[in-house]
Design a protein around this motif. Sequence first.
Motif: not given
Length: 386
Positions: A255-276
């Motif tokens: 109900n407020a949205s996430v910010t920069l941590i999650h924005g940067m986290s998703r590409p790490i997970g997608g490109n390097f298969q690191v757990a979210h």
Amino acid sequence: MVASIALPRMLRIGAGAVTEAADVASTLGVTRPLLVTDPFMVVSGTADLVLNALKQGGLDAALFSETVPDPTTDSLAAGVAAIAHHQADALIGLGGGSPIDTAKALALLSKQGGHMRDYKAPKVNLGPVLPVIAIPTTSGSGSEATQFTVITDSANSEKMLCIGLGFLPAAAIIDFELTESMPARLTADTGVDALCHAIEAYVSRKANPFSDSMAMAAITAIGRNLRRVYADGHDRDAREAMMLASLEAGIAFSNASVTLIHGMSRPIGGNFQVAHGLSNAMLLPAVTAFSVGGAEDRYAQVARALGVASDATADAHASLALVDEVTQLCADLHVPTPEAHGISREKWDALTPVMAQQALASGSPANNPVVPTADDIESLYAKIFS
């Protein structure tokens, strides 16, 4: 400011709540649910526990157990087929964030067709969808209470954020006893994930009084219990507190949205298969340090909720104490750097510009107290590597 708040229609919370799955489903008018989970839930017996509860309640339940960690577009096809084969009228997502996110995606695809890339942000997705009942078995993702799902595009490894009320579960069953077997590493990573949800919701440019109340309750509980439950997974009081905090944090960021941590986290997970949760933890100290100047008063309140500053502490000092605390927390929980996790520096450096663009494209960094440029994000990726 008018805040738009969305919650599941029903929450069933407490020890043993999972045994009431049939009652929850029946209340929603469900007769043919499909249980969506992963192979571990089958081997551990948890899937049978839920299936038996559903069948004893008179429901014609079936099982789909082919979900994968960090679900991909390719992994969804078998689930759509299983829904059609069973003629399911609802999905029950059982497990961590991945099975629940899978169930949410399948609920939409089974009704609307197409491909998940058709539904990624900034598109806002409503209905029609099959109703989803979420049963989390970890204390972290909060997916049981959010209007988001994250699916990786198999074609290009992009972790796609998909948003809208169509992804909000109709009901959730919150039974902390399902988390008692979590190993220490998973406990740590999911716990930091919940903390990131709560902090990001509180400092988000979309924060509101309702989300603030949920976020602060979660932050306080996580500060008191995450180290405890990491040290002793059989600490039932800490397990219960973390499960509720995960739910509260999920409600807050939904109900407020996430910010920069999650924005940067998703590409790490997608490109390097690191757990979210782990990729969030890798980012938490550096992104907090980058962001505190944009909302010093808000970060100071987070420090006070975590118990590392008092009401008498000036905001400037309290916000810096927060940076120290999240740095120490990640050290106490033995969070590795990307390098220590085994990621190649050459590949990391090569993909950094791509990851920065993927982060910005998700929209989450725009909610950050300090809105970053692509160069800022690339610098942060460089900083956390080792």
